[in-house]
Scaffold this active site. Structure first.
Site: not given
Length: 325
Positions: A60-62
């Protein structure tokens, strides 16, 4: 830099883990303060040169671009067999019921997507980013076991949740002969020590490694309390943290400053050294957007705080309601 076994497992991680949430396309997801590929490159190079072998990211990071950058740059600076890559699953990657969560369908989709972005056939540590109350525990644990059996992950771990939830998931795995978690990634720092009540004793008792996120409390422990950075100003999730007990938290920040001044070292080294010296902790996860961030992290694991300094840092702590889940 030394390596240490992650809990009772055979997986060895570096004494400092590089958190890769800072690296990603700032136009994707909610991390406006993240930096792109070219700006990220020096930090991966520096980390490898310092002996950091372990890198933690999440799908989900960026919206996946952190995994892409992590995979690209580790491919440039290290051999795959020499590094430990950890990623996570749970957060929303797209609309619809299977774009998030810990159902079997979601996990099987997301592990393949993460491997493609990371440019690897397997991850060393596959972690559930949060607890999913909408999916039976047995479904999640069996799916994670099958990911391991398929060779797509070597070990599995979990992140912030209640200790009773973590215990139930471990029990389901052990009862059914499935792969158990070897690690817990929780929020732990000088101004949020609630995990000392149940989670850390449970991890110590059962041989689970602890790799805390936000060991510097989103940077609050490294600077004067009212000083605002670009990340602090744009980090929506961060703004929801460390607002409960401001008066006592300020005193703790001042204590960090006092110990750091007496030692002649940056505040970050003192705050990280405190985390690293706690019995339950295997290795803190540290983010870096400046060269000195990694230098401080490497130095912190060699900094031994005295009993008097530990008392000075801990004396103003007061209980908090749980946050960050």
């Amino acid at each position: 830099m030394r390596t240490v076994n992650l809990g009772n497992s055979g997986l060895q991680v570096s004494a400092v883990i590089l958190g890769c949430m800072s690296y990603g396309d700032p136009k994707l997801g909610s991390h406006e303060w993240s930096v792109g590929l070219d700006e990220s490159r020096p930090f991966f190079k520096q980390a490898i040169e310092l002996g950091i072998t372990t890198f933690d990211t999440a799908n989900v990071y960026s919206l996946g671009s952190s995994e892409e950058i992590t995979g690209q740059l580790l491919g440039e600076f290290a051999k795959r067999e020499d590094v430990v890559i950890a990623t996570k699953v749970h957060g929303a990657m797209r609309p619809g019921p299977y774009g998030h969560g810990l159902s079997r369908k979601s996990i099987m989709n997301e592990i393949d997507a993460s491997l493609k972005r990371l440019k690897t056939d397997y991850v060393d540590l596959y972690q559930i980013h949060r607890f999913d109350p909408t999916v039976p525990i047995e479904e999640t644990m069996e799916a994670l076991h099958d990911v391991v059996r398929a060779g797509k992950a070597r070990y599995i771990g979990a992140s912030s949740m209640f200790a009773w939830q973590f215990g139930q998931m471990q029990h389901a795995a052990l009862l059914n002969g499935w792969t158990p978690f070897v690690s817990m990634q929780d929020q732990y720092n000088l101004i949020n020590r609630e995990e000392e009540r149940e989670m850390h004793p449970f991890c110590l008792e059962t041989g689970v490694g602890v790799i805390p996120w936000s060991p510097l409390a989103r940077g609050k422990l490294t600077r004067p309390w009212d000083e605002i950075t670009k990340r602090a100003d744009t980090d929506a999730f961060g703004k929801s943290l460390y607002q409960q007990t401001v008066d006592s938290d300020k005193k703790i920040v001042d204590a960090v400053a006092a110990v750091a001044e007496a030692r002649g070292v940056p505040r970050a080294q003192v705050a990280l050294a405190w985390v690293a010296q706690q019995d339950a902790v295997t290795a803190p996860i540290v983010g870096a957007t400046k060269a000195n961030h990694l230098d401080d992290a490497a130095a912190a694991v060699e900094l031994e705080l005295t009993d008097a300094e530990l008392d000075q840092l801990e004396e103003h702590y007061v209980p908090h309601a749980l946050e960050g889940f």
